[in-house]
Motif scaffolding. Sequence first.
Motif, PDB file in Angstrom:
ATOM      1  N   LEU A  27       0.838  -1.235  -0.019  1.00 25.62           N
ATOM      2  CA  LEU A  27       0.033  -0.171   0.039  1.00 25.62           C
ATOM      3  C   LEU A  27       0.985   1.457   0.112  1.00 25.62           C
ATOM      4  CD1 LEU A  27      -2.596   1.432   0.235  1.00 25.62           C
ATOM      5  CD2 LEU A  27      -2.615   1.217   2.662  1.00 25.62           C
ATOM      6  N   LYS A  28       2.025   1.359   0.634  1.00 29.91           N
ATOM      7  CA  LYS A  28       2.791   2.436   0.864  1.00 29.91           C
ATOM      8  C   LYS A  28       3.195   2.500  -0.341  1.00 29.91           C
ATOM      9  CE  LYS A  28       3.919   1.897   5.667  1.00 29.91           C
ATOM     10  NZ  LYS A  28       4.920   1.572   6.700  1.00 29.91           N
ATOM     11  N   ASP A  29       3.892   1.586  -1.075  1.00 32.61           N
ATOM     12  CA  ASP A  29       4.396   1.756  -2.444  1.00 32.61           C
ATOM     13  C   ASP A  29       3.538   2.190  -3.519  1.00 32.61           C
ATOM     14  OD1 ASP A  29       6.855   0.742  -1.367  1.00 32.61           O
ATOM     15  OD2 ASP A  29       6.760  -1.122  -1.999  1.00 32.61           O
ATOM     16  N   ALA A  30       2.278   1.614  -3.458  1.00 27.78           N
ATOM     17  CA  ALA A  30       1.192   2.144  -4.512  1.00 27.78           C
ATOM     18  C   ALA A  30       1.101   3.697  -4.140  1.00 27.78           C
ATOM     19  CB  ALA A  30       0.018   1.438  -4.049  1.00 27.78           C
ATOM     20  N   LEU A  31       0.855   4.138  -2.900  1.00 26.50           N
ATOM     21  CA  LEU A  31       0.552   5.596  -2.687  1.00 26.50           C
ATOM     22  C   LEU A  31       1.550   6.257  -3.033  1.00 26.50           C
ATOM     23  CD1 LEU A  31      -1.011   5.313   1.148  1.00 26.50           C
ATOM     24  CD2 LEU A  31      -2.360   5.708  -1.171  1.00 26.50           C
ATOM     25  N   GLU A  32       2.940   5.853  -2.933  1.00 25.31           N
ATOM     26  CA  GLU A  32       4.015   6.779  -3.363  1.00 25.31           C
ATOM     27  C   GLU A  32       4.166   6.764  -4.964  1.00 25.31           C
ATOM     28  OE1 GLU A  32       7.505   8.797  -3.907  1.00 25.31           O
ATOM     29  OE2 GLU A  32       6.197   8.566  -2.138  1.00 25.31           O
ATOM     30  N   SER A  33       3.705   5.479  -5.678  1.00 24.31           N
ATOM     31  CA  SER A  33       3.628   5.782  -6.902  1.00 24.31           C
ATOM     32  C   SER A  33       2.424   6.688  -7.517  1.00 24.31           C
ATOM     33  CB  SER A  33       3.192   4.059  -7.519  1.00 24.31           C
ATOM     34  OG  SER A  33       2.936   4.141  -8.985  1.00 24.31           O
ATOM     35  N   TYR A  34       1.477   6.550  -6.979  1.00 22.15           N
ATOM     36  CA  TYR A  34       0.344   7.634  -7.257  1.00 22.15           C
ATOM     37  C   TYR A  34       0.785   9.212  -6.809  1.00 22.15           C
ATOM     38  CZ  TYR A  34      -2.678   3.649  -7.423  1.00 22.15           C
ATOM     39  OH  TYR A  34      -3.198   2.402  -8.034  1.00 22.15           O
ATOM     40  N   ARG A  35       1.569   9.323  -5.666  1.00 24.58           N
ATOM     41  CA  ARG A  35       2.142  10.662  -5.464  1.00 24.58           C
ATOM     42  C   ARG A  35       2.942  11.130  -6.593  1.00 24.58           C
ATOM     43  NH1 ARG A  35       6.255  13.326  -4.642  1.00 24.58           N
ATOM     44  NH2 ARG A  35       7.412  11.423  -4.422  1.00 24.58           N
ATOM     45  N   ARG A  36       4.083   9.968  -6.916  1.00 23.82           N
ATOM     46  CA  ARG A  36       4.994  10.501  -8.030  1.00 23.82           C
ATOM     47  C   ARG A  36       4.075  10.829  -9.518  1.00 23.82           C
ATOM     48  NH1 ARG A  36       8.049   6.261  -6.150  1.00 23.82           N
ATOM     49  NH2 ARG A  36       7.105   4.851  -8.109  1.00 23.82           N
ATOM     50  N   LYS A  37       3.092  10.225  -9.703  1.00 24.23           N
ATOM     51  CA  LYS A  37       2.102  10.201 -10.975  1.00 24.23           C
ATOM     52  C   LYS A  37       1.467  11.611 -10.994  1.00 24.23           C
ATOM     53  CE  LYS A  37      -1.079   8.386 -13.971  1.00 24.23           C
ATOM     54  NZ  LYS A  37      -1.910   7.135 -14.281  1.00 24.23           N
TER      55      LYS A  37
END
Length: 156
Positions: free
Chosen positions: A122-132
């Motif tokens: 989940l943390k990795d997904a949220l970081e991916s969305y933040r980068r996008k």
Amino acid sequence: MNAFEHLEDVACKDGIDVTDRKLGSERIKGLYCDGYIVLNTNALKTTTEKTCVLAEELGHHYTTTGNILDQQEVTNIKQELHARTWAYNECVGLIGIIKAFETGCKSLYEMADYLDVTEDFLKDALESYRRKYGIYTEIDNYIIFFEPWISVMRKF
């Protein structure tokens, strides 16, 4: 049907064989090759962990071409990221974040439990969305903030 069973169903419908095997190294959690996915029983202790790894391996099926084992190659790194992004969108997604908010999830632990993924995933997904998307994004009548922490605001 839990998240793992859903992904197994997706794989089955697309003719992808999913099997559990003991692999030599616990560092290797899963492998995908030519329509076959192997999940490492030595490395994956919970169904939730298996869900996250299966999602990424399915991401490889849908987004990766060729042998990408050499992660020193830029094109291979990009393909790895595409597979992970596919997994994040399949298991979490912006709508999943909103649904978790709507059901009353107040912490990352609660959100991960609701979405049936690990907290790290989940943390990795949220970081991916933040980068996008940057600090926030809007979808339907909601604003999802990624900084300073994950939060969702409903627009009226």
